[in-house]
Scaffold this motif. Structure first.
Motif, PDB file in Angstrom:
ATOM      1  N   SER A   1       0.660  -0.981  -0.021  1.00  0.00           N
ATOM      2  CA  SER A   1      -0.055   0.064  -0.224  1.00  0.00           C
ATOM      3  C   SER A   1       0.918   1.307   0.014  1.00  0.00           C
ATOM      4  O   SER A   1       1.903   1.337   0.475  1.00  0.00           O
ATOM      5  N   ASP A   2       0.630   2.075  -0.788  1.00  0.00           N
ATOM      6  CA  ASP A   2       0.907   3.582  -0.582  1.00  0.00           C
ATOM      7  C   ASP A   2       0.422   4.322   0.628  1.00  0.00           C
ATOM      8  O   ASP A   2      -0.608   3.747   1.216  1.00  0.00           O
TER       9      ASP A   2
ATOM     10  N   ASN B   1      -1.981   6.404   0.595  1.00  0.00           N
ATOM     11  CA  ASN B   1      -3.475   6.987   0.218  1.00  0.00           C
ATOM     12  C   ASN B   1      -4.454   6.011   1.031  1.00  0.00           C
ATOM     13  O   ASN B   1      -4.314   5.072   1.303  1.00  0.00           O
ATOM     14  N   ARG B   2      -5.441   6.823   1.470  1.00  0.00           N
ATOM     15  CA  ARG B   2      -6.406   6.294   2.454  1.00  0.00           C
ATOM     16  C   ARG B   2      -6.908   5.044   1.776  1.00  0.00           C
ATOM     17  O   ARG B   2      -7.549   4.003   2.530  1.00  0.00           O
ATOM     18  N   GLN B   3      -7.448   5.185   0.520  1.00  0.00           N
ATOM     19  CA  GLN B   3      -8.114   4.245  -0.075  1.00  0.00           C
ATOM     20  C   GLN B   3      -7.575   2.990  -0.258  1.00  0.00           C
ATOM     21  O   GLN B   3      -7.881   1.670  -0.064  1.00  0.00           O
ATOM     22  N   SER B   4      -6.261   3.093  -0.502  1.00  0.00           N
ATOM     23  CA  SER B   4      -5.177   1.941  -0.627  1.00  0.00           C
ATOM     24  C   SER B   4      -5.059   1.402   0.734  1.00  0.00           C
ATOM     25  O   SER B   4      -5.270   0.070   0.537  1.00  0.00           O
TER      26      SER B   4
ATOM     27  N   GLN C   1       4.571  10.339   5.278  1.00  0.00           N
ATOM     28  CA  GLN C   1       3.701   9.316   4.525  1.00  0.00           C
ATOM     29  C   GLN C   1       3.899   8.004   5.202  1.00  0.00           C
ATOM     30  O   GLN C   1       3.160   7.082   5.245  1.00  0.00           O
TER      31      GLN C   1
END
Length: 274
Positions: A163-164, A166-169, A200
């Motif tokens: 995952s990066d 990003n909250r969706q990820s 991050q």
């Protein structure tokens, strides 16, 4: 060593899967990479030309193979009693990276005709690869969570969820982790990707802590990875890059016995910070 790599589309799972397979092959391990994505592109990363990659028929769409394994000669009647030990020899493709590639594909829909024969062949083949064979297996899973419902990652030693920040990820990563736990996968860990700054990394580590997840590593944002994607260059072009060195660190944490072999691989210098 049997490792499945999962995550949201675009999160970097193919980079991680390809990097792991490449380093293991360079370190002398007999390695089979399985592309189980519905849009397979692991072959390009492992060095196959567009023409060679395009000629590979995924197992899930290989009607000749499926008929040979499950056909009975009676319309609508299939056998589930078949062997798959010959499939690897016939269909695993050698790549310039030193990794053998098996493109599995996936059964997209259960509604358009009977997909039972294709599903049966895929599951039997995956079980054979993971349980019965001695090679290192690195599996690039289909994006999302549907594959876990089909049991395509059963019996692996470990699942790495990429995952990066990003909250969706991260949200999808959480769903994958939950399903992997329910499936009884013994070791599940998170890998951060495209990490551009400490903020991050903090987001990903905070998520891991809240979900009691082991963090296996953080792959920094690496312009050479972006450039390789734009130019269509294989994983070998990234040897010595910060991304590949970090993937090497991740691998040595997964299996400490690989440390000495990895240290001898050209471009993987453990003295350099990652």
């Amino acid at each position: 060593m049997k490792i499945a790599v999962a995550g949201k589309g675009g999160a970097g799972k193919t980079l991680l899967a390809g990097g792991l397979a490449f380093l293991l092959a360079r370190a002398g391990y007999t390695t089979i990479a399985i592309d189980a994505d519905s849009a397979p592109n692991l072959g390009f990363l492992l060095g196959l030309s567009p023409g060679d990659a395009g000629r590979i028929v995924p197992v899930s769409k290989n009607e000749t193979l499926i008929a040979a394994k499950t056909g009975t000669g009676y319309p609508g009647v299939y056998t589930l009693n078949f062997t798959v030990d010959d499939v690897v020899q016939k269909y695993a493709v050698p790549t310039p990276s030193g990794v053998h590639l098996l493109v599995m594909g996936t059964v997209v829909s259960m509604g358009a005709g009977c997909t039972c024969p294709a599903n049966s062949v895929i599951r039997a083949l995956l079980r054979h690869l993971v349980v019965d064979r001695d090679e290192v297996i690195i599996m690039d899973m289909e994006a999302g969570v549907e594959h876990l419902g089909r049991g395509t990652a059963e019996n692996v030693d470990m699942m790495l969820v990429v995952s990066d920040a990003n909250r969706q990820s991260l949200s999808l990563a959480g769903a994958i982790v939950q399903m992997a736990q329910d499936a009884g996968i013994p070791r599940i860990a998170l890998v951060g990707n495209r990490i551009a700054d400490a903020g991050q990394e903090h987001v990903i580590r905070e998520f891991a802590g809240a979900n009691n997840l082991e963090v296996m590593g953080m792959i920094p944002f690496d312009p050479s990875v972006v450039r390789a994607g734009i130019e269509g260059n294989p994983i070998s072009s990234l040897e010595g890059s910060v991304a590949i060195r970090t993937i090497g660190e991740i691998l040595s944490r997964i299996e400490p016995g690989t440390k000495e072999k990895l240290s001898a691989v050209q471009g993987f210098d453990r003295s350099k910070p990652v």
